[in-house]
Design a protein around this motif. Sequence first.
Motif: not given
Length: 252
Positions: A244-252
């Motif tokens: 989830d943390f990685w998904a948020i980081a790559t969402a930006g």
Amino acid sequence: MSIRRKLIAGNWKMNGLKADSAELASALAARWNAGPRPDCDLLVCPPFPLIVPVAAALAGTAIAVGAQDCHAKTAGAHTGDVAAPLLADLGCTAVIVGHSERRADHGESDSAVKAKAEAALAAGLIAIVCVGETLEQREAGRTLEVNTSQLRGSLPAGATAANLVIAYEPVWAIGTGRVATPAQAQEVHAVLRAELIALLGAETAAATRILYGGSMKPDNATELLSLPDVDGGLIGGASLKAADFWAIATAG
Ligand SMILES: O=C[C@H](O)COP(=O)(O)O
């Protein structure tokens, strides 16, 4: 393109045992090493005793380690507290100050938060200064006044765009699953930016990152991170899952 590089920061709060943090940090390091890497700065803030092993697990990556609080003094008789120079010595590059949970649980005032932020800067750390209104304050129409007043009162002397990050965290959105709407987040971020212009000047304000925090998850991150004055996220619950943390980081 914004002059501000996004920052995705994980606040692990009072969660996890040694083995959990080792697993989480190793999973983040594995993602970093395998790539693709997110185009933003990454930071994780574990509980104090886990700073050293987490930093060791993340060695060789550009995922920085921070803390969740520091004391305003550099040393002395302050049982249970941790000084900013020690955090820097342990490898931290940043520290969160004035999180609403500390303001509520430990009665931290704006002036206490300001003193902690100044201690952080003196130790060479980035101070992540948190502000945010309660639901009661929002419903009373006091959101903008509360946030600007907290910012004014908590801002450390000597702040620059390099050593200061602001985090807007509406208290009613923290850990509740009730996220601010894009309009609500952008409104407060824009007002905080305007206040930073008044306090630090236009150039510094334009380069200072303002993070959003409060139930940011992979499924709402893209929308929040695309707002003009949202420069990243301070992530609680979702930062405890590497995916989830990685998904948020790559969402930006
Ligand atoms: O510091 C992080 C925030 O308090 C947000 O927490 P949350 O993502 O669990 O709502």
